[in-house]
Design an enzyme around this catalytic site. Structure first.
Site, PDB file in Angstrom:
ATOM      1  N   HIS A 143       0.855  -1.195   0.000  1.00  0.00           N
ATOM      2  CA  HIS A 143       0.000   0.000   0.000  1.00  0.00           C
ATOM      3  C   HIS A 143       0.887   1.240   0.000  1.00  0.00           C
ATOM      4  O   HIS A 143       1.354   1.672  -1.040  1.00  0.00           O
ATOM      5  CB  HIS A 143      -0.934  -0.054   1.206  1.00  0.00           C
ATOM      6  CG  HIS A 143      -2.069   0.920   1.166  1.00  0.00           C
ATOM      7  ND1 HIS A 143      -2.304   1.772   0.114  1.00  0.00           N
ATOM      8  CD2 HIS A 143      -3.053   1.195   2.080  1.00  0.00           C
ATOM      9  CE1 HIS A 143      -3.374   2.508   0.357  1.00  0.00           C
ATOM     10  NE2 HIS A 143      -3.841   2.187   1.554  1.00  0.00           N
ATOM     11  N   HIS A 185      -2.575  -1.060 -11.583  1.00  0.00           N
ATOM     12  CA  HIS A 185      -3.363  -0.653 -10.417  1.00  0.00           C
ATOM     13  C   HIS A 185      -4.572  -1.573 -10.305  1.00  0.00           C
ATOM     14  O   HIS A 185      -5.100  -2.033 -11.321  1.00  0.00           O
ATOM     15  CB  HIS A 185      -3.819   0.806 -10.568  1.00  0.00           C
ATOM     16  CG  HIS A 185      -4.302   1.416  -9.293  1.00  0.00           C
ATOM     17  ND1 HIS A 185      -5.598   1.255  -8.841  1.00  0.00           N
ATOM     18  CD2 HIS A 185      -3.672   2.193  -8.373  1.00  0.00           C
ATOM     19  CE1 HIS A 185      -5.733   1.909  -7.706  1.00  0.00           C
ATOM     20  NE2 HIS A 185      -4.595   2.480  -7.396  1.00  0.00           N
ATOM     21  N   ASP A 227       2.530   6.117  -7.900  1.00  0.00           N
ATOM     22  CA  ASP A 227       3.708   5.741  -7.108  1.00  0.00           C
ATOM     23  C   ASP A 227       4.987   5.790  -7.926  1.00  0.00           C
ATOM     24  O   ASP A 227       6.068   6.011  -7.382  1.00  0.00           O
ATOM     25  CB  ASP A 227       3.530   4.337  -6.524  1.00  0.00           C
ATOM     26  CG  ASP A 227       2.367   4.254  -5.566  1.00  0.00           C
ATOM     27  OD1 ASP A 227       2.264   5.144  -4.713  1.00  0.00           O
ATOM     28  OD2 ASP A 227       1.558   3.314  -5.678  1.00  0.00           O
TER      29      ASP A 227
END
Length: 484
Positions: free
Chosen positions: A298, A337, A393
């Protein structure tokens, strides 16, 4: 919700008809917002085939269970906060596209929007900013808790511990002491603690950084903006120098905070609402959500991206690395994702922010490797076919590294803005929930009914289950050896 146990000639269009082939029973379940209630399946019951001395571990008499490990297709709540269209690569908060918020709003205004459902007017905005920035100070004893942490503690461990401690310093905000419906019946208390938590999140984050640098804590500046104050508390040498962070970096961090403020019902937000459903105080729920975010799957994803790019090393090594990924010899971080099937809309915005940061702090050397990796992956049918596109990210880690943050501080920079989203979902749960504690069911696949076996009758090696086979510590081995 009524379930019809008939076989109508023409069932409603907005419904689904389900037939249990074990019994021939048919039910018609209404479809609302493209979803059906999982409890409808409880009507599909059958008589268990068991003897009088056994147990129906499948609980067939109480209907069919909906089995969904990792919640791949389970909606646990109806929400008005965030919408994601994964196929289009679209994200909006309360109806506003993320691109508009990143361009025209700032973090505190976006936080207000998430929590209260509308953009503030001028008076609401002034009051909101004043209150949040005047609730940034931490009690001296909370600072002692943070200061007692080892210098090499992971910042997220400090963050989680600090929020757990904060709950102990607000007994008037604890439903265990003030009554279970405290936050349901008293909106003034709810709003006061929303402001407290949001204001103190940045201070806790900065303090966790100061611990690792072995430097004294810097008191917050309530005359600075939210992100400006955070950078000030982390970087100032002393209050006397009147340090003011670079406005370019303040703006960049502010945009990053908007992009990370909420992302629908993800792992940590689910933890916040799950724990919050017990009616525990919000400080404890925030600590639980932060613990979920702490996990490498996460909040640790952008840290993993940097380690991956550092391992690749040079642009020339990109093709061989991708070949290893295809052979499952390496892992590709920052691509793909769970929700997005096309592109992450935040990644384009964050790529533009990167140039601002590089102009202020110097170009991050790894950006060339990262860009080559992105370009190669987007041209490779193997990754395109699997819809593996760079996500938020992928770029955020490079920006945080260029800003000079240590790798283990990256999740903190994810957690602070996500506090706004956690609070929004927590408030929504208490404002509009059904008051029930979240309690998922399970599908039991363990042993059937059996009798206890005394120690002297058990076989060597036990019953084949896992257990303690070797002692992990040498001193424990020596002590046990002396005992035996």
């Amino acid at each position: 919700m009524a379930i019809q146990n008939t076989t109508p000639a023409a069932p409603p269009k907005e419904s689904v008809t389900i037939t249990d082939n074990r019994t021939g029973k048919t039910i018609v379940v209404p479809i609302t917002n493209n979803s059906i209630p999982a409890t409808a399946f409880k009507a599909l019951k059958t008589t268990p085939a068991i003897s009088s001395d056994s147990i129906d571990t499948n609980d067939t008499a109480n209907g069919i269970r909906v089995f969904d490990p990792a919640y791949l297709n389970t909606a646990a709540i109806s929400s008005k906060i965030t919408f994601i269209d994964g196929d289009r690569g679209f994200l909006m908060h309360r109806g506003y596209p993320i691109e508009q918020l990143a361009e025209k709003s700032d973090f505190l205004e976006t936080a207000y929007l998430l929590i209260y459902g509308a953009l503030p007017d001028k008076k609401q905005d002034a009051t909101w900013r004043y209150e949040v920035m005047h609730h940034t100070a931490l009690a001296e004893d909370v600072m002692k808790v943070i200061g007692s942490m080892r210098y090499d503690s992971h910042p997220m461990s400090v963050f989680i511990s600090a929020f757990s401690a904060l709950g102990a310093f607000a007994p008037e905000a604890n439903p265990a002491l003030q009554g279970r419906n405290l936050y349901i019946n008293n909106k003034e208390i709810m709003n006061k603690n929303i402001i407290r938590i949001l204001g103190k999140a940045g201070t806790v984050a900065a303090a966790s950084m100061r611990v690792r640098m072995n430097r004294p804590f810097i008191a917050p500046r309530n005359d600075y903006s939210y992100c400006e104050n955070l950078l000030y508390m982390m970087d100032s040498h002393s209050p006397a120098e009147n340090y003011r962070p670079d406005p370019r970096l303040v703006k960049a961090l502010d945009i990053l905070f908007i992009l990370h403020a909420d992302h629908e019902m993800n792992c940590s937000t689910a933890a916040m609402t799950h724990v919050g459903s017990s009616l525990v105080d919000p400080y404890s729920a925030i600590a639980a959500a932060a613990a979920a975010l702490y996990g490498p799957l996460h909040g640790g994803a952008n840290e993993a991206v940097i380690r991956m790019v550092e391992k690749i090393g040079t642009v020339e090594n990109v093709p061989s690395f991708l070949e290893k990924v295809k052979r499952k010899e390496e892992l590709l971080f920052g691509f793909g994702h769970r929700v997005y099937r096309n592109t992450d809309p935040r990644s384009k915005i964050i790529r533009e922010v990167a140039e601002t940061v590089f102009a202020a702090c110097g170009r991050e050397p790894l950006i060339e490797v990262a860009t080559a990796l992105r370009d190669a992956a987007l041209k490779d049918e193997f990754f395109v076919k699997r819809r593996l596109y760079p996500n938020v990210d992928f770029w955020s880690g490079l920006i945080y590294k260029a800003l000079g943050f240590p790798l283990d501080f990256f999740p903190i920079l994810f957690a602070v803005p996500r506090v706004a989203g956690w609070l929004a979902h927590w408030k929504q749960l208490l404002d509009h929930g059904n008051g029930k504690i979240w309690r998922p069911r399970q599908v039991y696949v363990g042993e059937g009914l059996r009798d206890y076996v005394p120690m002297e009758q058990r076989k060597e090696g036990g019953e084949g289950g896992e257990g303690v086979l070797e002692l992990p510590h040498y001193q424990s081995k020596r002590r046990l050896g002396a005992k035996l």
